[in-house]
Design a protein around this motif. Structure first.
Motif, PDB file in Angstrom:
ATOM      1  N   GLU A  45      -6.084   6.523  -1.302  1.00  0.00           N
ATOM      2  CA  GLU A  45      -4.772   6.849  -0.740  1.00  0.00           C
ATOM      3  C   GLU A  45      -4.343   5.818   0.297  1.00  0.00           C
ATOM      4  O   GLU A  45      -5.163   5.138   0.910  1.00  0.00           O
ATOM      5  N   GLN A  46      -3.034   5.736   0.476  1.00  0.00           N
ATOM      6  CA  GLN A  46      -2.443   4.827   1.444  1.00  0.00           C
ATOM      7  C   GLN A  46      -2.351   5.531   2.796  1.00  0.00           C
ATOM      8  O   GLN A  46      -1.819   6.637   2.898  1.00  0.00           O
TER       9      GLN A  46
ATOM     10  N   ARG B 248      -6.692   3.103   1.981  1.00  0.00           N
ATOM     11  CA  ARG B 248      -6.142   1.747   2.005  1.00  0.00           C
ATOM     12  C   ARG B 248      -5.205   1.682   3.212  1.00  0.00           C
ATOM     13  O   ARG B 248      -4.093   2.214   3.164  1.00  0.00           O
TER      14      ARG B 248
ATOM     15  N   THR C  83      -2.849   0.479   6.308  1.00  0.00           N
ATOM     16  CA  THR C  83      -1.877  -0.437   6.888  1.00  0.00           C
ATOM     17  C   THR C  83      -1.882  -0.176   8.388  1.00  0.00           C
ATOM     18  O   THR C  83      -1.641   0.954   8.831  1.00  0.00           O
TER      19      THR C  83
ATOM     20  N   ILE D 197       6.367  -0.243   5.828  1.00  0.00           N
ATOM     21  CA  ILE D 197       5.246   0.444   5.177  1.00  0.00           C
ATOM     22  C   ILE D 197       5.681   1.040   3.841  1.00  0.00           C
ATOM     23  O   ILE D 197       4.924   1.016   2.863  1.00  0.00           O
ATOM     24  N   ARG D 198       6.886   1.548   3.772  1.00  0.00           N
ATOM     25  CA  ARG D 198       7.371   2.087   2.504  1.00  0.00           C
ATOM     26  C   ARG D 198       7.449   0.988   1.440  1.00  0.00           C
ATOM     27  O   ARG D 198       7.184   1.222   0.266  1.00  0.00           O
TER      28      ARG D 198
ATOM     29  N   THR E  68       3.689  -0.045   0.430  1.00  0.00           N
ATOM     30  CA  THR E  68       2.969   0.978  -0.337  1.00  0.00           C
ATOM     31  C   THR E  68       3.702   1.420  -1.594  1.00  0.00           C
ATOM     32  O   THR E  68       3.187   2.248  -2.356  1.00  0.00           O
TER      33      THR E  68
ATOM     34  N   ALA F 136       3.400   5.817   2.606  1.00  0.00           N
ATOM     35  CA  ALA F 136       1.986   6.157   2.752  1.00  0.00           C
ATOM     36  C   ALA F 136       1.775   7.635   2.440  1.00  0.00           C
ATOM     37  O   ALA F 136       2.685   8.463   2.599  1.00  0.00           O
TER      38      ALA F 136
END
Length: 352
Positions: free
Chosen positions: A155-156, A179, A181, A214-215, A218, A222
Motif C-alpha cells: 500500500e501507498q 511504499r 512517500t 502525492i496524488r 501514487t 495514498a
C-alpha cells in the motif's frame, strides 16, 4: 547532589539541584547516562503552550476545562527517553541487578528511583550502544502511528514530518511493506527519509501543496497517511493526499487552533477517516493483542538487531548543564538538530 532539568518559566529551562530520592520497597536506583529530548512534546512546556499549563484536565470526564492549570511552573522531571545504570536494588526486588544498563522513563534527572517493574525486561544488551536505549519511547510512538494507519503490504503511505519520530515511522512503514512517500520542508530530512526507505519525497512547501503531488505520485492518492509534524496545515494536506475512504493517522501534538484545516473540502467529499494516535493507547482493533509494553519490545528488538538504525538520528550529545542552549536552538528551528541527547556525569568516559 542529584540534578534535574526544570522548566522554570516560559522559555526558561535549567539544570537544578534536588534532594536524593530514598530507595523504597520494590524499587531500584538508576544513575542516568543519557536522556533524549522529545522536541515536539517538550517544546510545549518550554513555550508554555501545553494544555496542562493553561487549563485543568478533568481526569474523570477526560476533558480540559477552564480553571487552575493542572501543572504550573516550575515544572521538573519532564522527559521520557532515558538510559542508565542500576546502582541500587531494594531487598525485595528480583529480575533487576546492580550493574544492569536499562532504558525507561524517569525524566531528565541524574539520579532516579523507579519501581523495578518499570525496567524489568528493558535491558540494553551487551555490546549494544547504550545511546540506542533513548529511542524506546519515540520508537513506540512511531510504531503506534504505523499501526493506527493500518499499513499493509504494497500500500501507498504518506508520512508527513521527517523529524525523529517521522523518520522512524518511515522506516517502520517500509518494514511493514508500505511504499512510503515522505514529506518535509527540509531537504536534509528528505534525504534521510530516502535512506530510511522512502520511495518518493515531497517538499511540503511546493506550489499546489504536498497532497496534490502525492496524488500524482501514487496514481490517485495514498491508501493512508501519517501526520507527525503537529501542524494543522500538514494535517490538511494529509487529508488531501489520501484516496476516497482513505485513512489519516493524526499523530502530531497539535497546539492552538486549526485555521488551515478545512473539513468542508476533501475530508467531506472523499469521506476520509481521521484517527488520533497517541501513546497512552493502541489502535482499538489491536487492543486485545497489543499494549505499550509490546510496542516498546517490538521497536527495540528492531533497533538492537540493526533493522532500524536509530543511532543515525543522533545529531547532538551535550552536557545536561547546557540544556538551555539546546532548547534555544530547538525553539529557533535549528535545521541541524535531529535527536539531541543530554549527557549526565555518570556516563562512562569512553561513551562521551
Amino acid at each position: 547532589m542529584p540534578h534535574v532539568v526544570q522548566f522554570s518559566a516560559v522559555r526558561e529551562v535549567e539544570l537544578v539541584e534536588i534532594a536524593p530520592q530514598p530507595l523504597t520497597s520494590g524499587s531500584v536506583r538508576i544513575s542516568t547516562w543519557y536522556s533524549g529530548i522529545s522536541a515536539g512534546t517538550e517544546l510545549t512546556a518550554y513555550r508554555g503552550t501545553n494544555p496542562y499549563l493553561t487549563s485543568t484536565w478533568d481526569a474523570d470526564r477526560r476533558l480540559f476545562v477552564p480553571g487552575e492549570p493542572s501543572f504550573g511552573y516550575p515544572v521538573s522531571g519532564w522527559g521520557y527517553s532515558e538510559v542508565g545504570e542500576v546502582t541500587e536494588v531494594a531487598d525485595d526486588v528480583s529480575g533487576v541487578r546492580v550493574g544492569d544498563v536499562v532504558h525507561g522513563i524517569w525524566g531528565h534527572r541524574s539520579d532516579a528511583v523507579v519501581p523495578a517493574s518499570a525496567v524489568v525486561g528493558r535491558l540494553v544488551p551487551d555490546g549494544a550502544d547504550p545511546l540506542l536505549g533513548t529511542f524506546a519511547r519515540v520508537g513506540a510512538i512511531a510504531l503506534n502511528a504505523v499501526l493506527a494507519a493500518d499499513v499493509r503490504l504494497g500500500e501507498q503511505v504518506a508520512v508527513f514530518g521527517q523529524g525523529v519520530i517521522g523518520l522512524l515511522a518511515t522506516r517502520l512503514a517500509t518494514l511493514a511493506g508500505g511504499r512510503v512517500t515522505a514529506v518535509d520542508t527540509l531537504a536534509t530530512r528528505l534525504a534521510m527519509a530516502e535512506v530510511f526507505g522512502a520511495r518518493h519525497t515531497v517538499d511540503a512547501l511546493r506550489e499546489g501543496g504536498a497532497g496534490e503531488s502525492i496524488r500524482e505520485i501514487t496514481g490517485g492518492g495514498a491508501d493512508s497517511a501519517i501526520e507527525l509534524s503537529g501542524t494543522d496545515r500538514a494535517l490538511h494536506e494529509a487529508i488531501r493526499a489520501v484516496r476516497p475512504e482513505g485513512l489519516v493517522a493524526a499523530s502530531g501534538f497539535y497546539q492552538g487552533g486549526a485555521a488551515h484545516l478545512r473539513l468542508g473540502e476533501e475530508f467531506h467529499h472523499n469521506r476520509v477517516r481521521i484517527v488520533a494516535s497517541q501513546i497512552s493507547g493502541v489502535p482499538v482493533a489491536l487492543g486485545g493483542r497489543w499494549d505499550q509494553a509490546r510496542l516498546v519490545r517490538t521497536v527495540m528488538a528492531l533497533i538492537f538487531d540493526g533493522s532500524l538504525d536509530a543511532g543515525a538520528l543522533v545529531s547532538d550529545i551535550v552536557p545536561a548543564a547546557d540544556v538551555a542552549a539546546v532548547f534555544d536552538r530547538l525553539d529557533a528551528g535549528d535545521p541541524d538538530i535531529m535527536q539531541a541527547l543530554l549527557r549526565f556525569d555518570a556516563a562512562p568516559e569512553r561513551l562521551r
